[in-house]
Motif scaffolding. Structure first.
Motif, PDB file in Angstrom:
ATOM      1  N   ALA A   1      10.753  -6.450 -13.415  1.00 29.60           N
ATOM      2  CA  ALA A   1       9.564  -5.821 -13.999  1.00 29.60           C
ATOM      3  C   ALA A   1       8.653  -6.857 -14.648  1.00 29.60           C
ATOM      4  CB  ALA A   1       9.989  -4.772 -15.023  1.00 29.60           C
ATOM      5  N   GLN A   2       9.231  -7.838 -15.306  1.00 33.01           N
ATOM      6  CA  GLN A   2       8.425  -8.882 -15.940  1.00 33.01           C
ATOM      7  C   GLN A   2       7.713  -9.745 -14.898  1.00 33.01           C
ATOM      8  OE1 GLN A   2      11.635 -10.548 -18.255  1.00 33.01           O
ATOM      9  NE2 GLN A   2      10.839  -9.700 -20.174  1.00 33.01           N
ATOM     10  N   ARG A   3       8.398 -10.042 -13.806  1.00 26.74           N
ATOM     11  CA  ARG A   3       7.771 -10.865 -12.775  1.00 26.74           C
ATOM     12  C   ARG A   3       6.623 -10.119 -12.091  1.00 26.74           C
ATOM     13  NH1 ARG A   3      11.369 -12.111  -8.743  1.00 26.74           N
ATOM     14  NH2 ARG A   3      13.012 -10.748  -9.521  1.00 26.74           N
ATOM     15  N   VAL A   4       6.801  -8.824 -11.875  1.00 30.39           N
ATOM     16  CA  VAL A   4       5.706  -8.028 -11.309  1.00 30.39           C
ATOM     17  C   VAL A   4       4.540  -7.954 -12.293  1.00 30.39           C
ATOM     18  CG1 VAL A   4       5.018  -5.704 -10.574  1.00 30.39           C
ATOM     19  CG2 VAL A   4       7.180  -6.677  -9.783  1.00 30.39           C
ATOM     20  N   ALA A   5       4.837  -7.799 -13.567  1.00 31.55           N
ATOM     21  CA  ALA A   5       3.777  -7.766 -14.574  1.00 31.55           C
ATOM     22  C   ALA A   5       2.992  -9.076 -14.584  1.00 31.55           C
ATOM     23  CB  ALA A   5       4.372  -7.497 -15.956  1.00 31.55           C
ATOM     24  N   MET A   6       3.688 -10.205 -14.439  1.00 31.32           N
ATOM     25  CA  MET A   6       2.998 -11.490 -14.385  1.00 31.32           C
ATOM     26  C   MET A   6       2.141 -11.606 -13.129  1.00 31.32           C
ATOM     27  SD  MET A   6       5.621 -14.282 -16.070  1.00 31.32           S
ATOM     28  CE  MET A   6       7.164 -13.748 -15.286  1.00 31.32           C
ATOM     29  N   LEU A   7       2.632 -11.091 -11.992  1.00 31.49           N
ATOM     30  CA  LEU A   7       1.827 -11.084 -10.775  1.00 31.49           C
ATOM     31  C   LEU A   7       0.545 -10.279 -10.969  1.00 31.49           C
ATOM     32  CD1 LEU A   7       4.492 -10.581  -7.937  1.00 31.49           C
ATOM     33  CD2 LEU A   7       3.328 -12.689  -8.565  1.00 31.49           C
ATOM     34  N   ARG A   8       0.669  -9.135 -11.612  1.00 31.44           N
ATOM     35  CA  ARG A   8      -0.520  -8.300 -11.851  1.00 31.44           C
ATOM     36  C   ARG A   8      -1.516  -9.016 -12.749  1.00 31.44           C
ATOM     37  NH1 ARG A   8       3.224  -3.103 -12.415  1.00 31.44           N
ATOM     38  NH2 ARG A   8       3.128  -2.362 -10.252  1.00 31.44           N
ATOM     39  N   CYS A   9      -1.004  -9.717 -13.752  1.00 26.06           N
ATOM     40  CA  CYS A   9      -1.893 -10.508 -14.615  1.00 26.06           C
ATOM     41  C   CYS A   9      -2.607 -11.589 -13.811  1.00 26.06           C
ATOM     42  CB  CYS A   9      -1.087 -11.165 -15.740  1.00 26.06           C
ATOM     43  SG  CYS A   9      -0.453 -10.029 -16.999  1.00 26.06           S
ATOM     44  N   ALA A  10      -1.869 -12.226 -12.906  1.00 24.29           N
ATOM     45  CA  ALA A  10      -2.415 -13.357 -12.154  1.00 24.29           C
ATOM     46  C   ALA A  10      -3.506 -12.946 -11.184  1.00 24.29           C
ATOM     47  CB  ALA A  10      -1.297 -14.071 -11.400  1.00 24.29           C
ATOM     48  N   ILE A  11      -3.405 -11.755 -10.605  1.00 20.11           N
ATOM     49  CA  ILE A  11      -4.323 -11.380  -9.519  1.00 20.11           C
ATOM     50  C   ILE A  11      -5.386 -10.382  -9.959  1.00 20.11           C
ATOM     51  CG2 ILE A  11      -2.478 -11.814  -7.849  1.00 20.11           C
ATOM     52  CD1 ILE A  11      -2.323  -8.757  -7.385  1.00 20.11           C
ATOM     53  N   HIS A  12      -5.490 -10.119 -11.238  1.00 23.75           N
ATOM     54  CA  HIS A  12      -6.424  -9.066 -11.672  1.00 23.75           C
ATOM     55  C   HIS A  12      -7.866  -9.392 -11.278  1.00 23.75           C
ATOM     56  CE1 HIS A  12      -7.763 -11.671 -14.972  1.00 23.75           C
ATOM     57  NE2 HIS A  12      -8.698 -10.795 -15.202  1.00 23.75           N
ATOM     58  N   ASP A  13      -8.215 -10.681 -11.185  1.00 20.16           N
ATOM     59  CA  ASP A  13      -9.559 -11.080 -10.777  1.00 20.16           C
ATOM     60  C   ASP A  13      -9.537 -11.867  -9.464  1.00 20.16           C
ATOM     61  OD1 ASP A  13      -8.290 -13.302 -11.770  1.00 20.16           O
ATOM     62  OD2 ASP A  13      -9.965 -13.991 -13.012  1.00 20.16           O
ATOM     63  N   ARG A  14      -8.474 -11.667  -8.683  1.00 24.03           N
ATOM     64  CA  ARG A  14      -8.335 -12.339  -7.390  1.00 24.03           C
ATOM     65  C   ARG A  14      -8.146 -11.275  -6.302  1.00 24.03           C
ATOM     66  NH1 ARG A  14      -6.236 -16.227 -10.956  1.00 24.03           N
ATOM     67  NH2 ARG A  14      -6.789 -18.370 -10.346  1.00 24.03           N
ATOM     68  N   PRO A  15      -9.255 -10.749  -5.747  1.00 24.09           N
ATOM     69  CA  PRO A  15      -9.157  -9.625  -4.805  1.00 24.09           C
ATOM     70  C   PRO A  15      -8.460  -9.974  -3.492  1.00 24.09           C
ATOM     71  CG  PRO A  15     -11.419 -10.434  -4.951  1.00 24.09           C
ATOM     72  CD  PRO A  15     -10.654 -11.107  -6.048  1.00 24.09           C
ATOM     73  N   LEU A  16      -8.248 -11.258  -3.219  1.00 22.85           N
ATOM     74  CA  LEU A  16      -7.520 -11.642  -2.009  1.00 22.85           C
ATOM     75  C   LEU A  16      -6.106 -11.082  -2.006  1.00 22.85           C
ATOM     76  CD1 LEU A  16      -7.142 -13.491   0.555  1.00 22.85           C
ATOM     77  CD2 LEU A  16      -6.436 -15.300  -1.035  1.00 22.85           C
ATOM     78  N   PHE A  17      -5.508 -10.961  -3.202  1.00 24.44           N
ATOM     79  CA  PHE A  17      -4.080 -10.684  -3.310  1.00 24.44           C
ATOM     80  C   PHE A  17      -3.766  -9.232  -3.611  1.00 24.44           C
ATOM     81  CE2 PHE A  17      -4.525 -15.175  -4.541  1.00 24.44           C
ATOM     82  CZ  PHE A  17      -3.594 -15.768  -3.709  1.00 24.44           C
ATOM     83  N   ASN A  18      -2.629  -8.767  -3.104  1.00 21.36           N
ATOM     84  CA  ASN A  18      -2.003  -7.528  -3.546  1.00 21.36           C
ATOM     85  C   ASN A  18      -0.505  -7.775  -3.636  1.00 21.36           C
ATOM     86  OD1 ASN A  18      -0.699  -6.670  -0.901  1.00 21.36           O
ATOM     87  ND2 ASN A  18      -2.837  -6.828  -0.273  1.00 21.36           N
ATOM     88  N   ILE A  19       0.241  -6.778  -4.061  1.00 23.43           N
ATOM     89  CA  ILE A  19       1.674  -6.936  -4.329  1.00 23.43           C
ATOM     90  C   ILE A  19       2.461  -5.880  -3.563  1.00 23.43           C
ATOM     91  CG2 ILE A  19       3.471  -7.006  -6.126  1.00 23.43           C
ATOM     92  CD1 ILE A  19       1.163  -7.526  -8.153  1.00 23.43           C
ATOM     93  N   ASP A  20       3.568  -6.299  -2.968  1.00 22.16           N
ATOM     94  CA  ASP A  20       4.515  -5.403  -2.305  1.00 22.16           C
ATOM     95  C   ASP A  20       5.872  -5.617  -2.972  1.00 22.16           C
ATOM     96  OD1 ASP A  20       6.456  -4.255  -0.554  1.00 22.16           O
ATOM     97  OD2 ASP A  20       5.114  -4.498   1.162  1.00 22.16           O
ATOM     98  N   THR A  21       6.415  -4.573  -3.571  1.00 21.26           N
ATOM     99  CA  THR A  21       7.653  -4.696  -4.347  1.00 21.26           C
ATOM    100  C   THR A  21       8.885  -4.233  -3.583  1.00 21.26           C
ATOM    101  OG1 THR A  21       7.326  -2.515  -5.362  1.00 21.26           O
ATOM    102  CG2 THR A  21       6.412  -4.417  -6.531  1.00 21.26           C
ATOM    103  N   ARG A  22       8.799  -4.104  -2.267  1.00 16.46           N
ATOM    104  CA  ARG A  22       9.923  -3.527  -1.507  1.00 16.46           C
ATOM    105  C   ARG A  22      11.206  -4.338  -1.676  1.00 16.46           C
ATOM    106  NH1 ARG A  22       8.236  -2.581   4.162  1.00 16.46           N
ATOM    107  NH2 ARG A  22       6.117  -2.620   3.358  1.00 16.46           N
ATOM    108  N   GLU A  23      11.099  -5.654  -1.756  1.00 13.28           N
ATOM    109  CA  GLU A  23      12.317  -6.460  -1.863  1.00 13.28           C
ATOM    110  C   GLU A  23      12.999  -6.274  -3.221  1.00 13.28           C
ATOM    111  OE1 GLU A  23      11.894 -10.527  -0.703  1.00 13.28           O
ATOM    112  OE2 GLU A  23      11.684 -10.003   1.408  1.00 13.28           O
ATOM    113  N   LEU A  24      12.234  -5.893  -4.242  1.00 12.78           N
ATOM    114  CA  LEU A  24      12.818  -5.649  -5.559  1.00 12.78           C
ATOM    115  C   LEU A  24      13.621  -4.358  -5.594  1.00 12.78           C
ATOM    116  CD1 LEU A  24       9.810  -6.666  -7.826  1.00 12.78           C
ATOM    117  CD2 LEU A  24      11.804  -8.041  -7.195  1.00 12.78           C
TER     118      LEU A  24
END
Length: 214
Positions: free
Chosen positions: A54-77
């Motif tokens: 959960a913390q690593r996903v939260a950090m990913l969300r922080c990192a990409i909030h202004d980077r529209p290139l990126f999204n997140i897929d949590t299936r492996e978690l």
């Protein structure tokens, strides 16, 4: 032919500019409009993460909030088993269909050790490999057989990545960033600043959560 779609897997413990900036450069170089970050649950080739999923996903969300290139897929978690890349790619191939060009982004360090990956021979039947430079790693593969395999599958034209669903290796001319999550964790442990190594929102989250201090 659908647009080339790329994934970038990793532990992201924490995510930093050494992850983000080379991939942004790669995207500009080969015409990617979407890159999915794929955080690992149980990484097979390295120690377990210090931060929780959960913390690593939260950090990913922080990192990409202004980077529209990126999204997140949590299936492996959501798996209890090791995060074998080939299994995830098989699932994505089934979801996206046989004609979808898929790219999986790795670093030069991962390319050099690819023969240790689970079912590595199947990877190019499922995706293209998009390789970003890493500082301090050789350009040649460890054996003549692996070097020949690399040369047999090299893409020399960007259109080869867009015109086929899988099967090519692209050696990207991306900038080198000598940054590692290990170094960031060590700096935190010794009370040193990491502000120039990762996005400010990620740093703020790390401080709020008290991560990597022990």
């Amino acid at each position: 032919m659908p647009e080339l779609y790329a994934l970038f897997g990793g532990t992201f413990d924490p995510i930093h500019y050494g992850h983000l900036r080379p991939v942004e450069a790669l995207a500009q170089q080969i015409g990617l409009t979407e890159v999915t970050l794929l955080p690992n649950n149980v990484p097979p080739h390295r120690p377990q993460p210090q931060a929780s999923a959960a913390q690593r996903v939260a950090m990913l969300r922080c990192a990409i909030h202004d980077r529209p290139l990126f999204n997140i897929d949590t299936r492996e978690l959501e798996r209890e088993t090791p995060s074998w890349t080939v299994n995830t790619l098989e699932t994505l191939r089934a979801e996206r269909g046989a004609k979808q060009p898929l790219g999986f982004i790795i670093g030069q360090d991962s390319l050099l050790t690819l023969a240790k990956w689970h079912r590595w021979q199947d990877l190019l039947s499922l995706c293209h490999l998009l390789v970003c430079k890493r500082p301090g790693y050789p350009a040649q593969m460890a054996s003549s057989e692996m070097q020949q395999w690399l040369e047999d599958h090299l893409a020399h034209d960007i259109q080869q990545l867009h015109a086929a669903p899988a099967g090519r290796i692209w050696l990207a001319d991306t900038p080198l960033f000598d940054i590692s999550a290990t170094d960031i964790r060590a700096r935190r442990h010794h009370g040193q600043s990491c502000a120039d190594l990762l996005p400010a929102r990620v740093m703020a989250y790390i401080e709020r959560a008290g991560l990597y201090c022990d």
